[in-house]
Write an enzyme that holds these catalytic residues in place. Structure first.
Site, PDB file in Angstrom:
ATOM      1  CB  CYS A  42      -0.973  -0.017   1.171  1.00  0.00           C
ATOM      2  SG  CYS A  42      -0.218   0.057   2.820  1.00  0.00           S
TER       3      CYS A  42
ATOM      4  CG  HIS B 165      -4.605  -0.056   3.821  1.00  0.00           C
ATOM      5  ND1 HIS B 165      -3.817  -0.904   3.070  1.00  0.00           N
ATOM      6  CD2 HIS B 165      -5.616   0.342   3.001  1.00  0.00           C
ATOM      7  CE1 HIS B 165      -4.340  -1.022   1.859  1.00  0.00           C
ATOM      8  NE2 HIS B 165      -5.429  -0.271   1.798  1.00  0.00           N
TER       9      HIS B 165
ATOM     10  CG  HIS C 129      -6.732   0.346  -1.746  1.00  0.00           C
ATOM     11  ND1 HIS C 129      -7.037  -0.215  -0.521  1.00  0.00           N
ATOM     12  CD2 HIS C 129      -7.680  -0.133  -2.600  1.00  0.00           C
ATOM     13  CE1 HIS C 129      -8.111  -0.977  -0.623  1.00  0.00           C
ATOM     14  NE2 HIS C 129      -8.522  -0.951  -1.871  1.00  0.00           N
TER      15      HIS C 129
END
Length: 402
Positions: free
Chosen positions: A314, A362, A374
């Site tokens: 990520c 994240h 993402h």
């Protein structure tokens, strides 16, 4: 499979980070998912589908947290290794200089031995072939003594500095070893968590996997509805701002005939001020480049610790996207969240970074209309998805990179 699920007690958050109006939708998402999974263990003693799902999600979350620790340790190790290499090169050069100084001292000692160096006295004068020979030898010895003293001083200085650099290199080597140990520990943790998640999933029947897939689809549909709600909220705020701007200045004047300063707001605790037109235009141009890069990566696999070009995790994706726009972001989510200005979710603009969970493990790049790009988790691919993919309560903050 719902990724990154994390139970959280609803409550107030810092102004500008959460949007309370969306909390109900998040709870609805949880309810929908609960209705699709077994709530109790099966008769054969196996854990319920709901328990397996929660355990797998927890393992993925733990693996992602360990991945960010791995990324930080890897970055620290690389910097420390570079420092160690620099120090060792410096020590090697200083050692060479020290050896040369030692050789110079040796040449002086040999010269003194050959000439019988000592303090000239009457005997030396009498043994000289001539008075002139004595004075020539005496002057030579005076010059050699001066040069020798300088050489000794230089040798002592070089020796002291070399010892200091050797000590510094030894300490840096010890720090490098610690960083490498942290790297190995984080890597082992990631592999252990992912292995446990794979093992749990391997025990599910085809029917159970199908039910989880259906639950995931319902969750995505709910996330899309939440994104649409965010768009409506943003449009309402925009219209309200335009309406306020159309109001005559006298309309905001108080009884004393004074008015609020331009740009002031009745709310407190806002996370950012509205950018100027030039600033907004400049940011939009950079954001467009970042988003173009992110879109080009859609379909590439998530691989923990990866920074491209064939795969990403990520934070590796967000770092690469903004690098394409000429902005250098730190490697980890922990540091990226500090690399800009925090704005309200309702004020998010394309290119902003959306961070998730209390431990900030994240991140995605905001596209607009409640969507982001993402790299979700192991086993998935870079994709465009609602920022509410794990519920509104999972959103930690939105940051506009500097």
């Amino acid at each position: 499979m719902a990724s990154h699920r994390k139970s959280r007690t609803p409550g107030a958050r810092v102004a500008g980070i959460r949007t309370p109006a969306l909390a109900t939708a998040a709870l609805t998402s949880v309810a929908l998912l609960s209705q699709t999974a077994d709530a109790a263990p099966s008769d054969d003693g196996r854990p319920s589908l709901e328990e397996v799902e929660k355990k797998v999600d927890d393992l993925y979350r733990q693996a992602e947290s360990a991945t960010e620790k791995y990324n930080r340790a890897k970055e620290k190790t690389a910097k420390q290794r570079k420092r160690v290499d620099t120090l060792l090169d410096d020590v090697a050069k200083r050692t060479q200089t020290l050896n040369e100084a030692r050789e110079e001292l040796g040449s002086f000692a040999a010269a003194q031995y050959r000439t019988g160096a000592g303090v000239p006295d009457t005997a030396t004068f009498l043994l000289a072939d001539s008075p002139q020979d004595f004075f020539d030898r005496n002057q030579l010895m005076d010059r050699m003594t001066g040069r020798q003293k300088a050489a000794v001083d230089d040798y002592v200085t070089q020796q002291s500095e070399t010892m200091e650099k050797r000590q510094e290199a030894a300490e840096s080597l010890a720090t490098l070893t610690e960083s490498q140990d942290d790297l190995k520990t984080a890597k082992a943790t990631v592999q252990r968590k992912l292995g446990a998640a794979r093992e749990l999933m391997s025990k599910l029947t085809a029917e159970e996997k199908a039910r989880l897939a259906a639950a995931e689809e319902k969750k995505r549909e709910e996330a899309a509805r939440e994104a649409a709600e965010l768009v409506r909220q943003q449009e309402a705020e925009r219209q309200a701002a335009e309406e306020e701007a159309r109001q005559p200045e006298s309309g905001s004047a108080g009884a004393s005939g004074t008015s609020e300063p331009s740009g002031s707001s009745g709310s407190s605790g806002s996370t950012s001020t509205a950018p100027s037109a030039s600033t907004d235009s400049s940011y939009a141009a950079k954001a467009e480049k970042a988003l173009a890069f992110a879109r080009a990566q859609i379909g590439k696999p998530y691989v923990w610790g990866a920074t491209g070009p064939g795969s990403y995790d990520c934070s590796g994706l967000t770092q690469g996207a903004w690098r394409a726009a000429g902005v250098s972001l730190p490697r980890t989510t922990y540091d990226q969240v500090e690399a800009g200005t925090t704005v309200a979710v309702s004020q998010a603009q394309p290119g902003d970074l959306v961070f998730f969970y209390d431990d900030i493990t994240h991140v995605g790049v905001y596209v607009g209309n409640g969507m982001m790009i993402h790299a979700p988790k192991p086993g998935t691919y870079v994709r465009e998805e609602s920022i509410f993919y794990d519920g509104e309560s999972s959103i930690h903050s939105v940051v506009r990179p500097a």
